[in-house]
Write a protein that holds these residues in place. Sequence first.
Motif, PDB file in Angstrom:
ATOM      1  N   THR A  69       0.822  -1.213   0.000  1.00 55.81           N
ATOM      2  CA  THR A  69       0.000   0.000   0.000  1.00 55.81           C
ATOM      3  C   THR A  69       0.854   1.261   0.000  1.00 55.81           C
ATOM      4  O   THR A  69       0.372   2.339  -0.328  1.00 55.81           O
ATOM      5  N   GLY A  70       2.104   1.139   0.384  1.00 58.51           N
ATOM      6  CA  GLY A  70       2.925   2.322   0.630  1.00 58.51           C
ATOM      7  C   GLY A  70       2.671   2.773   2.062  1.00 58.51           C
ATOM      8  O   GLY A  70       1.665   2.408   2.668  1.00 58.51           O
ATOM      9  N   LYS A  71       3.564   3.550   2.591  1.00 53.51           N
ATOM     10  CA  LYS A  71       3.469   3.928   4.001  1.00 53.51           C
ATOM     11  C   LYS A  71       2.698   5.206   4.234  1.00 53.51           C
ATOM     12  O   LYS A  71       2.377   5.533   5.362  1.00 53.51           O
ATOM     13  N   GLY A  72       2.446   5.964   3.189  1.00 51.29           N
ATOM     14  CA  GLY A  72       1.743   7.227   3.402  1.00 51.29           C
ATOM     15  C   GLY A  72       2.624   8.404   3.067  1.00 51.29           C
ATOM     16  O   GLY A  72       3.581   8.284   2.324  1.00 51.29           O
ATOM     17  N   THR A  73       2.325   9.525   3.667  1.00 55.76           N
ATOM     18  CA  THR A  73       3.008  10.769   3.322  1.00 55.76           C
ATOM     19  C   THR A  73       4.285  10.942   4.128  1.00 55.76           C
ATOM     20  O   THR A  73       4.442  10.368   5.196  1.00 55.76           O
ATOM     21  N   TYR A  74       5.159  11.763   3.607  1.00 57.77           N
ATOM     22  CA  TYR A  74       6.407  12.056   4.312  1.00 57.77           C
ATOM     23  C   TYR A  74       6.166  12.970   5.506  1.00 57.77           C
ATOM     24  O   TYR A  74       7.022  13.123   6.355  1.00 57.77           O
ATOM     25  N   THR A  75       4.997  13.593   5.568  1.00 58.25           N
ATOM     26  CA  THR A  75       4.698  14.504   6.676  1.00 58.25           C
ATOM     27  C   THR A  75       4.194  13.749   7.898  1.00 58.25           C
ATOM     28  O   THR A  75       3.836  14.357   8.892  1.00 58.25           O
ATOM     29  N   GLY A  76       4.138  12.443   7.799  1.00 60.54           N
ATOM     30  CA  GLY A  76       3.740  11.648   8.954  1.00 60.54           C
ATOM     31  C   GLY A  76       2.279  11.223   8.933  1.00 60.54           C
ATOM     32  O   GLY A  76       1.835  10.488   9.791  1.00 60.54           O
ATOM     33  N   GLY A  77       1.531  11.677   7.945  1.00 56.62           N
ATOM     34  CA  GLY A  77       0.132  11.260   7.834  1.00 56.62           C
ATOM     35  C   GLY A  77       0.034   9.823   7.373  1.00 56.62           C
ATOM     36  O   GLY A  77       0.912   9.315   6.689  1.00 56.62           O
ATOM     37  N   VAL A  78      -1.031   9.157   7.776  1.00 53.41           N
ATOM     38  CA  VAL A  78      -1.239   7.770   7.345  1.00 53.41           C
ATOM     39  C   VAL A  78      -1.761   7.794   5.913  1.00 53.41           C
ATOM     40  O   VAL A  78      -2.627   8.588   5.575  1.00 53.41           O
ATOM     41  N   GLY A  79      -1.209   6.935   5.071  1.00 53.96           N
ATOM     42  CA  GLY A  79      -1.601   6.901   3.669  1.00 53.96           C
ATOM     43  C   GLY A  79      -3.053   6.508   3.481  1.00 53.96           C
ATOM     44  O   GLY A  79      -3.602   5.707   4.240  1.00 53.96           O
ATOM     45  N   VAL A  80      -3.655   7.094   2.453  1.00 50.56           N
ATOM     46  CA  VAL A  80      -5.055   6.816   2.139  1.00 50.56           C
ATOM     47  C   VAL A  80      -5.244   5.339   1.812  1.00 50.56           C
ATOM     48  O   VAL A  80      -6.169   4.699   2.314  1.00 50.56           O
ATOM     49  N   LEU A  81      -4.359   4.771   1.007  1.00 54.68           N
ATOM     50  CA  LEU A  81      -4.490   3.349   0.638  1.00 54.68           C
ATOM     51  C   LEU A  81      -4.255   2.462   1.854  1.00 54.68           C
ATOM     52  O   LEU A  81      -4.935   1.455   2.024  1.00 54.68           O
ATOM     53  N   ARG A  82      -3.328   2.870   2.694  1.00 58.67           N
ATOM     54  CA  ARG A  82      -3.043   2.070   3.888  1.00 58.67           C
ATOM     55  C   ARG A  82      -4.272   1.977   4.791  1.00 58.67           C
ATOM     56  O   ARG A  82      -4.514   0.964   5.438  1.00 58.67           O
ATOM     57  N   GLN A  83      -5.060   3.045   4.823  1.00 58.51           N
ATOM     58  CA  GLN A  83      -6.295   3.039   5.614  1.00 58.51           C
ATOM     59  C   GLN A  83      -7.425   2.312   4.887  1.00 58.51           C
ATOM     60  O   GLN A  83      -8.236   1.646   5.502  1.00 58.51           O
ATOM     61  N   SER A  84      -7.481   2.469   3.566  1.00 57.25           N
ATOM     62  CA  SER A  84      -8.605   1.954   2.784  1.00 57.25           C
ATOM     63  C   SER A  84      -8.556   0.453   2.526  1.00 57.25           C
ATOM     64  O   SER A  84      -9.591  -0.205   2.528  1.00 57.25           O
ATOM     65  N   VAL A  85      -7.365  -0.089   2.280  1.00 51.13           N
ATOM     66  CA  VAL A  85      -7.245  -1.496   1.877  1.00 51.13           C
ATOM     67  C   VAL A  85      -7.894  -2.460   2.882  1.00 51.13           C
ATOM     68  O   VAL A  85      -8.691  -3.313   2.478  1.00 51.13           O
ATOM     69  N   PRO A  86      -7.634  -2.346   4.194  1.00 52.10           N
ATOM     70  CA  PRO A  86      -8.305  -3.277   5.116  1.00 52.10           C
ATOM     71  C   PRO A  86      -9.829  -3.157   5.058  1.00 52.10           C
ATOM     72  O   PRO A  86     -10.540  -4.168   5.163  1.00 52.10           O
ATOM     73  N   ARG A  87     -10.333  -1.954   4.859  1.00 52.19           N
ATOM     74  CA  ARG A  87     -11.785  -1.745   4.752  1.00 52.19           C
ATOM     75  C   ARG A  87     -12.325  -2.413   3.480  1.00 52.19           C
ATOM     76  O   ARG A  87     -13.362  -3.064   3.509  1.00 52.19           O
ATOM     77  N   TRP A  88     -11.606  -2.252   2.376  1.00 51.10           N
ATOM     78  CA  TRP A  88     -12.031  -2.886   1.119  1.00 51.10           C
ATOM     79  C   TRP A  88     -12.028  -4.406   1.237  1.00 51.10           C
ATOM     80  O   TRP A  88     -12.917  -5.076   0.709  1.00 51.10           O
ATOM     81  N   LEU A  89     -11.029  -4.951   1.916  1.00 51.23           N
ATOM     82  CA  LEU A  89     -10.949  -6.407   2.077  1.00 51.23           C
ATOM     83  C   LEU A  89     -12.087  -6.945   2.940  1.00 51.23           C
ATOM     84  O   LEU A  89     -12.437  -8.113   2.851  1.00 51.23           O
TER      85      LEU A  89
END
Length: 97
Positions: A40-60
Amino acid sequence: MEIDGRIDLHGMSQDQAHGALSGFVRRAWHEGRRCVLVITGKGTYTGGVGVLRQSVPRWLADASLRPMVLAVRPAQPRHGGDGALYVLVKRRRDHHR
């Protein structure tokens, strides 16, 4: 458990990633794969959690994929750590025998 397949969603839009993930999990289930790696990638360099990282478990967990997914676990560092997930795919039960 050995990884039977992998998909890299990193850099895709949410729509692209959702479609790619859905197709990938369905194919893995049809082909009898048991453990796949979803990057999913780790997210942003600013420390925010990536959108895909949050979304993938929900989609699954969506009704369309839930019957094929046994479990979702964080990947070990050598497989991407926080930027990846192991998806354990259920065994296919053929009722046509």
